[in-house]
Design a protein around this motif. Structure first.
Motif, PDB file in Angstrom:
ATOM      1  N   VAL A   1       0.831  -1.204   0.000  1.00 44.14           N
ATOM      2  CA  VAL A   1       0.000   0.000   0.000  1.00 44.14           C
ATOM      3  C   VAL A   1       0.866   1.254   0.000  1.00 44.14           C
ATOM      4  O   VAL A   1       0.610   2.216  -0.739  1.00 44.14           O
ATOM      5  CB  VAL A   1      -0.954  -0.004   1.214  1.00 44.14           C
TER       6      VAL A   1
ATOM      7  N   LEU B   1       0.902   4.230  -2.907  1.00 46.10           N
ATOM      8  CA  LEU B   1       0.622   5.633  -2.567  1.00 46.10           C
ATOM      9  C   LEU B   1       1.758   6.541  -3.006  1.00 46.10           C
ATOM     10  O   LEU B   1       1.532   7.624  -3.550  1.00 46.10           O
ATOM     11  CB  LEU B   1       0.376   5.767  -1.062  1.00 46.10           C
TER      12      LEU B   1
ATOM     13  N   PRO C   1      -6.062   6.091  -4.218  1.00 46.49           N
ATOM     14  CA  PRO C   1      -6.881   5.195  -3.397  1.00 46.49           C
ATOM     15  C   PRO C   1      -8.344   5.625  -3.387  1.00 46.49           C
ATOM     16  O   PRO C   1      -8.652   6.807  -3.243  1.00 46.49           O
ATOM     17  CB  PRO C   1      -6.259   5.335  -2.004  1.00 46.49           C
TER      18      PRO C   1
ATOM     19  N   LEU D   1      -9.175   3.428   2.061  1.00 51.22           N
ATOM     20  CA  LEU D   1      -8.130   2.786   2.843  1.00 51.22           C
ATOM     21  C   LEU D   1      -8.728   2.310   4.161  1.00 51.22           C
ATOM     22  O   LEU D   1      -9.300   3.112   4.906  1.00 51.22           O
ATOM     23  CB  LEU D   1      -6.980   3.760   3.115  1.00 51.22           C
TER      24      LEU D   1
ATOM     25  N   SER E   1      -0.511   7.689   6.067  1.00 48.72           N
ATOM     26  CA  SER E   1      -1.096   8.267   4.864  1.00 48.72           C
ATOM     27  C   SER E   1      -1.756   9.602   5.165  1.00 48.72           C
ATOM     28  O   SER E   1      -2.278   9.821   6.262  1.00 48.72           O
ATOM     29  CB  SER E   1      -2.135   7.300   4.270  1.00 48.72           C
TER      30      SER E   1
ATOM     31  N   TYR F   1      -4.228  10.465   3.330  1.00 50.70           N
ATOM     32  CA  TYR F   1      -5.591  10.246   2.863  1.00 50.70           C
ATOM     33  C   TYR F   1      -6.496   9.851   4.034  1.00 50.70           C
ATOM     34  O   TYR F   1      -6.030   9.381   5.073  1.00 50.70           O
ATOM     35  CB  TYR F   1      -5.625   9.148   1.799  1.00 50.70           C
TER      36      TYR F   1
ATOM     37  N   GLY G   1      -6.044  -1.459   0.939  1.00 55.41           N
ATOM     38  CA  GLY G   1      -6.420  -0.321   0.112  1.00 55.41           C
ATOM     39  C   GLY G   1      -7.144  -0.749  -1.153  1.00 55.41           C
ATOM     40  O   GLY G   1      -6.823  -1.781  -1.743  1.00 55.41           O
TER      41      GLY G   1
ATOM     42  N   PHE H   1      -7.713   0.629  -4.832  1.00 55.45           N
ATOM     43  CA  PHE H   1      -7.074   1.616  -5.702  1.00 55.45           C
ATOM     44  C   PHE H   1      -7.656   1.590  -7.107  1.00 55.45           C
ATOM     45  O   PHE H   1      -8.155   0.566  -7.561  1.00 55.45           O
ATOM     46  CB  PHE H   1      -5.567   1.331  -5.813  1.00 55.45           C
TER      47      PHE H   1
END
Length: 238
Positions: free
Chosen positions: A33, A37, A43, A46, A55, A57, A81, A83
């Motif tokens: 992951v 990223l 993504p 997550l 992250s 995010y 994740g 994606f």
């Protein structure tokens, strides 16, 4: 808290037709992951346990039990994740490129992608009947290398016919790879686990290579191992 609908949706991503329709795939674990990223894969969601927070995010925090319900691993690893699939990675093709003719095992494909990344083969051409690179088992076996290698599904016969470079293939009736001249550019073809390189592609090989056997034993090498030996020899020479 993860809902039953989210669990069902993620579990469906094990199926190629669902991944293709939705344009998304699953990756798991901090290493895989994290590499995706950093390679700017987008993504959609997550899901992570409280001990993972790597992250910028938004993260849906889940318990270990909830992570097990959506994971494709026997032992889930902190984060999963979802994606968006990229058609190709923004990487300039290397002079040496791999081509896979009908590789079927997800573990083999994932390992080959990792091998390509190690040896600097930034592009892999796959026949249409090669296993899907976004299969969760493939993604996991790459250990993040799928973020750094172009995976292009195409008509291999047409590709090779129009390629203005040498085309190498590993075949049982080939010449000893350690005794043959190897170019710094070209396409290196690896075949199916059981049947090797298909006949239509075999006819287009310009230089047949053999990894010699030094001891009487198995009839053939695993395709991922053969790929590693072949890539290593090309890079050693060049």
């Amino acid at each position: 808290m993860i809902s039953k609908n989210q669990i069902k949706y993620i579990r469906q991503l094990e199926l190629k037709k669902f991944r293709k329709r939705e344009g998304i795939f699953v990756a798991e674990g901090p290493k895989v992951v994290g590499d995706l990223l950093r390679a700017d894969f987008q993504p959609c969601q997550l899901f992570a346990t409280a001990d993972w927070n790597d992250s910028d995010y938004e993260i849906v925090e889940v318990t270990d039990d909830e992570l097990r319900k959506i994971s494709f691993l026997q032992h889930p690893q902190q984060v999963l994740g979802v994606f968006r699939i990229k058609n190709t990675v923004a990487i300039e093709p290397s002079p040496l490129r791999l081509a896979l003719d009908g590789v079927q095992d997800p573990g083999n494909l994932g390992t080959i992608i990792r091998i390509a990344d190690w040896f600097g083969f930034t592009t892999i051409y796959c026949s249409e009947d090669t296993v899907d690179a976004w299969n969760p088992k493939v993604v996991q076996a790459t250990m993040g290398s799928i973020a750094r290698v172009n995976i292009i599904y195409t008509d291999l016969k047409e590709l090779i016919q129009t390629a203005e470079m040498p085309v190498y293939g590993t075949l049982l009736d080939g010449d000893n790879i350690y005794e043959q001249p190897l170019s710094s550019k070209g396409i290196v073809v690896m075949g199916n686990e059981g049947n090797g390189i298909s006949e239509p592609i075999r006819q287009l090989i310009t230089q047949r290579l053999l990894i010699p056997q030094f001891h009487e034993g198995p009839e053939s090498l695993n395709v991922a191992i053969a790929t590693a030996i072949t890539c290593s020899e090309f890079k050693r020479r060049n």
